[in-house]
Design a protein around this motif. Sequence first.
Motif, PDB file in Angstrom:
ATOM      1  N   ALA A 560     -30.099  71.420  31.189  1.00  0.00           N
ATOM      2  CA  ALA A 560     -29.627  71.839  29.818  1.00  0.00           C
ATOM      3  C   ALA A 560     -29.748  70.739  28.712  1.00  0.00           C
ATOM      4  CB  ALA A 560     -28.263  72.621  29.777  1.00  0.00           C
ATOM      5  N   LEU A 561     -29.211  69.589  29.120  1.00  0.00           N
ATOM      6  CA  LEU A 561     -29.289  68.297  28.075  1.00  0.00           C
ATOM      7  C   LEU A 561     -30.758  67.892  28.089  1.00  0.00           C
ATOM      8  CD1 LEU A 561     -27.898  65.814  27.024  1.00  0.00           C
ATOM      9  CD2 LEU A 561     -27.983  64.870  29.187  1.00  0.00           C
ATOM     10  N   GLY A 562     -31.488  68.184  29.227  1.00  0.00           N
ATOM     11  CA  GLY A 562     -33.146  67.770  28.784  1.00  0.00           C
ATOM     12  C   GLY A 562     -33.672  68.496  27.803  1.00  0.00           C
ATOM     13  N   LEU A 563     -33.362  69.912  27.943  1.00  0.00           N
ATOM     14  CA  LEU A 563     -33.942  70.842  27.147  1.00  0.00           C
ATOM     15  C   LEU A 563     -33.556  70.551  25.575  1.00  0.00           C
ATOM     16  CD1 LEU A 563     -34.130  74.179  29.351  1.00  0.00           C
ATOM     17  CD2 LEU A 563     -35.844  72.899  28.558  1.00  0.00           C
ATOM     18  N   VAL A 564     -32.352  70.317  25.441  1.00  0.00           N
ATOM     19  CA  VAL A 564     -31.855  70.171  24.240  1.00  0.00           C
ATOM     20  C   VAL A 564     -32.670  69.184  23.440  1.00  0.00           C
ATOM     21  CG1 VAL A 564     -29.698  69.769  22.717  1.00  0.00           C
ATOM     22  CG2 VAL A 564     -29.598  71.264  24.608  1.00  0.00           C
ATOM     23  N   VAL A 565     -32.517  68.157  24.284  1.00  0.00           N
ATOM     24  CA  VAL A 565     -33.106  66.746  23.776  1.00  0.00           C
ATOM     25  C   VAL A 565     -34.767  66.688  23.421  1.00  0.00           C
ATOM     26  CG1 VAL A 565     -33.698  64.334  24.244  1.00  0.00           C
ATOM     27  CG2 VAL A 565     -31.263  65.053  24.888  1.00  0.00           C
ATOM     28  N   ALA A 566     -35.326  67.498  24.297  1.00  0.00           N
ATOM     29  CA  ALA A 566     -36.645  67.626  23.979  1.00  0.00           C
ATOM     30  C   ALA A 566     -37.159  68.615  23.089  1.00  0.00           C
ATOM     31  CB  ALA A 566     -37.347  68.209  25.388  1.00  0.00           C
ATOM     32  N   VAL A 567     -36.159  69.544  22.657  1.00  0.00           N
ATOM     33  CA  VAL A 567     -36.599  70.393  21.607  1.00  0.00           C
ATOM     34  C   VAL A 567     -36.151  69.889  20.140  1.00  0.00           C
ATOM     35  CG1 VAL A 567     -35.920  72.597  20.298  1.00  0.00           C
ATOM     36  CG2 VAL A 567     -36.354  72.499  23.105  1.00  0.00           C
TER      37      VAL A 567
END
Length: 688
Positions: A560-567
């Motif tokens: 979840a953290l990775g998706l937020v940062v990547a987006v």
Amino acid sequence: MAVTATSPATRPPVTTSRTGAAAVTAALVLLVAALAVVDITQGTAAVGASEVWKAFTGQAEAGDASVVIESRLPRMTAGILVGAMLGMAGAALQAVSRNVLASPDTLAVNAGSYLALGLVAVTGVSLPLLASSGVALLGSLAASAVVLGLSGLGAGTVRLVLAGTALMLGLNAVTEGLLLLFPEETHGLYQWNQGSIGQNGFDGVIRMAPLGLAGLLGLLLVARRVDALALGDDAARGLGVPVRATRVTAVVLAALLSAASVTLAGPIGFVGLCAPALIRALARRCREFTRTRASLPLTGLTGAALVLGSDVLLRSLVPADLAVAVPTGVVTSLVGAIFLIVMAVRLKDTAASAAPDRLRIRSRAVFLMVTAVLVVVLIGVTIAAVLLGDAKLLLGDVVNWAQGRSGQTVSFVLDTRMPRVLAALLAGAALALAGTLIQAVTRNPLAEPAVLGVSGGAALGAVLLVTTVPLAGSWGMSGAAFAGAAVSSVIVFGLAARGGFQQNRLVLVGIGVATAATALISLLIVLTDPFNAVKALTWLSGSTYGRTLPDVVPLAVVVALGLVVAVLRRSELDLVSLDEDTPRLLGMDLARGRLGFLVLGVLLSATAVAAAGTIGFVGLVAPHAARALVGRPHARVVPVAVLLGAALVCTADLLGRTVIAPAQLGAGMVTAVIGTPYFLYLLVRSRR
């Protein structure tokens, strides 16, 4: 993808005297003899130098004489023979391919032999030693032919290592699958694959020595033709040398030497890489060693010294009762991995970064359609994964379970199956996102957590925790995996960053670190639980077996953290993936942004390994497929790659536990079988 060795500012003077060559040869002979003397005095039994001397003179007690004659002397002789054969095989392969990284390891020769012997073991047929050597020879020849054909002879050092590593991963995945499916028929094959020179009598040495002698004589006969190949194919043909016949003959003889070595002691890693490199260093000072006839025996002596030296070092540093369980191949693999890393750092990379893929610009409608299709596919795969397995369920059973109204049997099945499905989905998403981030930061289309050693470091950290703290929880496992991945990442990216993230150096250093991590994992397994190879293989094959919901929580948080940062940082990802200058011109702190994305990629890889074991190639296949489907903008690549990765690993896990139920295969094995051909396809395409 050409790689050339950096030339020193001043070259040492070249010695042409044959006296100097004879002195070097004599020194190597004395070194091997000294190591042999030390090796024969080491062991678990209280048999020292005086008892060894008495055994040779016929004055020792029966027990001491038996230890020396039946165990230590055959072990020492096998070490010399195996090292010599591997050293000469590596020298021959490097000469005919004009590639300083060619060896039985990088050409997947050992992996081919391993698979061939595994296939025979599955049938239950017990072959004599010479017949086993023939089977190993066929497997090694097939593997080396594939690698040499895909890499292109003389086309560059890195391509050969990449092709060999990819094929090795695929072949080993198939072999390890056989070991898990047929544990009784393949009993002891895993330990044998680690490589050990321990012998029970001279029978094996006596049978393999003629093959080693035949290989040496054959290579000496074609030595002048092999020397002519160094001038180039056209020049060699001008001198009347049959290039193809010479090359095929040398490869067959090298495979014969490797097969004999593998049959006698199992795969002893990287001796065929290190020994010729050491002799090349001597050849810069002594011109006599530039000729194959002079260097070949010397390379054999160097290989013997490496194997015996590794065995002596192991028995000197590790207590005798533990050293006997540690295969010599683990030590040589560690030494070879360090050697490969050093060579990678010293090689001059002439391809700083890969050119962007020539992909058509996709419309927003295409992106939405692809995303919708992938969502439907992922939902279908997830439903199938929940319903199918050793016990088949209906959707109504799942609904009742969710409402707490299911029976005891259905509850038990879903309580164990749902965490597995979630672990597979999240691990696939994490690895795909990690691969996307790493490929963007390094601008390297072949960068992937498993290939770069990140997954290997994470697995090492997790295995280290499991072997020392068996009751560690899921958060502790994730922390240990992240620590291991962080250490390996610092080594890989730190060394590769010298002069920029040149793609060839990055991959070579990553392969070296991955090899070292694998050797250390094998060492931990052997020292802590040497007889439970099935447990180790289950972990290393990327299995979700036995996962619980608490095991999945850390992975869910990180994804979840990775998706937020990547987006949120999608524009920065686009800039980082372009070049060095554009981000700076637009005011971006390139070093800080690159470091942040790398840390996130390492964290994603580590938590995926902690939750689902080692799963390779997902971080390679998913980003490539995503860019082919929706173009290069990361606002589109990230969601598509995540969906692809989740679907791929979930499908692999589903196939692994249903196709041959009730037996199971790890998802990592299935993804390796799928990813290896795709990786090789990318190599072939890059040659065009």
